[in-house]
Scaffold this motif. Structure first.
Motif, PDB file in Angstrom:
ATOM      1  N   ASP A  67       5.444 -13.139  11.947  1.00  0.00           N
ATOM      2  CA  ASP A  67       5.590 -14.489  10.556  1.00  0.00           C
ATOM      3  C   ASP A  67       5.751 -15.493  11.496  1.00  0.00           C
ATOM      4  O   ASP A  67       6.694 -16.170  12.746  1.00  0.00           O
ATOM      5  CB  ASP A  67       6.762 -14.060   9.736  1.00  0.00           C
ATOM      6  N   TYR A  77       5.732 -19.572  11.852  1.00  0.00           N
ATOM      7  CA  TYR A  77       6.654 -20.416  10.702  1.00  0.00           C
ATOM      8  C   TYR A  77       5.590 -22.230  11.719  1.00  0.00           C
ATOM      9  O   TYR A  77       6.024 -22.532  12.601  1.00  0.00           O
ATOM     10  CB  TYR A  77       7.761 -20.631  10.428  1.00  0.00           C
ATOM     11  N   LEU A 107      16.235 -24.190   5.221  1.00  0.00           N
ATOM     12  CA  LEU A 107      15.772 -23.230   6.305  1.00  0.00           C
ATOM     13  C   LEU A 107      16.410 -22.051   6.687  1.00  0.00           C
ATOM     14  O   LEU A 107      16.748 -20.419   5.991  1.00  0.00           O
ATOM     15  CB  LEU A 107      14.347 -23.763   7.545  1.00  0.00           C
ATOM     16  N   LEU A 130      18.182 -20.286   3.113  1.00  0.00           N
ATOM     17  CA  LEU A 130      17.278 -19.183   2.637  1.00  0.00           C
ATOM     18  C   LEU A 130      17.100 -18.254   4.113  1.00  0.00           C
ATOM     19  O   LEU A 130      15.903 -17.169   3.785  1.00  0.00           O
ATOM     20  CB  LEU A 130      15.839 -20.010   2.993  1.00  0.00           C
ATOM     21  N   ILE A 145       4.567 -23.870   7.038  1.00  0.00           N
ATOM     22  CA  ILE A 145       3.463 -23.240   6.935  1.00  0.00           C
ATOM     23  C   ILE A 145       4.075 -21.483   7.408  1.00  0.00           C
ATOM     24  O   ILE A 145       4.131 -22.065   8.181  1.00  0.00           O
ATOM     25  CB  ILE A 145       2.230 -23.350   7.241  1.00  0.00           C
ATOM     26  N   GLY A 146       3.911 -21.000   6.277  1.00  0.00           N
ATOM     27  CA  GLY A 146       4.257 -19.477   6.806  1.00  0.00           C
ATOM     28  C   GLY A 146       3.273 -18.984   6.679  1.00  0.00           C
ATOM     29  O   GLY A 146       2.424 -18.667   5.855  1.00  0.00           O
ATOM     30  N   THR A 151       1.714 -14.597   8.469  1.00  0.00           N
ATOM     31  CA  THR A 151       1.628 -13.672   8.768  1.00  0.00           C
ATOM     32  C   THR A 151       1.238 -13.204   9.397  1.00  0.00           C
ATOM     33  O   THR A 151      -0.487 -13.261   9.522  1.00  0.00           O
ATOM     34  CB  THR A 151       2.119 -12.714   7.807  1.00  0.00           C
ATOM     35  N   PHE A 154       1.812 -17.169   3.452  1.00  0.00           N
ATOM     36  CA  PHE A 154       2.767 -16.571   2.485  1.00  0.00           C
ATOM     37  C   PHE A 154       3.423 -17.664   2.817  1.00  0.00           C
ATOM     38  O   PHE A 154       4.637 -17.377   0.958  1.00  0.00           O
ATOM     39  CB  PHE A 154       3.602 -15.536   3.453  1.00  0.00           C
ATOM     40  N   TRP A 155       2.973 -18.540   2.887  1.00  0.00           N
ATOM     41  CA  TRP A 155       4.485 -20.017   2.615  1.00  0.00           C
ATOM     42  C   TRP A 155       3.977 -21.168   2.474  1.00  0.00           C
ATOM     43  O   TRP A 155       3.313 -21.491   3.589  1.00  0.00           O
ATOM     44  CB  TRP A 155       5.598 -19.857   3.289  1.00  0.00           C
ATOM     45  N   LEU A 156       3.064 -21.787   2.119  1.00  0.00           N
ATOM     46  CA  LEU A 156       3.265 -23.427   2.581  1.00  0.00           C
ATOM     47  C   LEU A 156       3.908 -23.921   1.620  1.00  0.00           C
ATOM     48  O   LEU A 156       3.714 -24.406   0.161  1.00  0.00           O
ATOM     49  CB  LEU A 156       1.628 -23.447   1.742  1.00  0.00           C
ATOM     50  N   THR A 157       4.685 -25.429   1.769  1.00  0.00           N
ATOM     51  CA  THR A 157       5.941 -26.371   1.289  1.00  0.00           C
ATOM     52  C   THR A 157       6.034 -27.147   2.031  1.00  0.00           C
ATOM     53  O   THR A 157       5.389 -27.660   3.227  1.00  0.00           O
ATOM     54  CB  THR A 157       6.995 -25.799   1.163  1.00  0.00           C
TER      55      THR A 157
END
Length: 165
Positions: free
Chosen positions: A3, A5, A41, A44, A138-139, A141, A155-158
């Protein structure tokens, strides 16, 4: 799979306020918000094998805040993360670095480069549609084999707004 980031530096001094743009630091608000994002973070349970940072002061400060929050033990500068840096230079570094035990790592850099890099990793070309807000994440993979360009998965956008609430 690993992953990745992509993290944009926090709020920095206004463009043009420093003779050398590379020396613009985080503002007090940028420092405060970046610390909150880093703390969230950590809550989490994110942990990075390594944090790579642009050599510019605002990115370096952001990366140091992430490290101090306990998100990683290892921090290194990466010239490819400076504005205008080349994704292929970073891919070469990644191919030499990756190990079977690597789980996650972070790149701290600048917009529009981080948005462009994400688009290249995801779609293999620029879409000019991903924008990473200051202290946003932004995550992605990365595949375990082959080139990550055009073969990675989002897999992640925040934005930081959701990490600060």
């Amino acid at each position: 799979m690993t992953d990745l980031y992509l993290i944009r530096h926090g709020i920095a001094a206004e463009h043009g306020t420093y003779q050398n743009d590379d020396e613009r630091p985080l503002t007090q608000e940028g420092d405060r918000k970046t610390r909150k994002v880093a703390s969230r973070l950590k809550e989490l349970e994110l942990e990075f094998d390594i944090i790579l940072t642009s050599p510019l002061i605002r990115a370096r400060q952001t990366a140091e805040i992430l490290k101090a929050a306990g998100l990683s033990q290892q921090l290194e500068e990466c010239a490819a993360l400076a504005p205008g840096g080349n994704l292929h230079d970073w891919v070469s570094w990644y191919n030499n670095w990756k190990t079977t035990s690597a789980k996650a790592f972070a790149l701290v850099g600048h917009q529009p480069d981080l948005g462009h890099w994400a688009e290249l990793l995801l779609w293999g070309n620029f879409q000019e549609s991903l924008i990473v807000k200051k202290a946003g994440v932004i995550g992605i993979t990365l595949p375990s084999t082959g080139s990550p360009i055009g073969q990675s998965q989002l897999f992640w956008l925040t934005s930081p707004k959701f990490l600060l609430s």
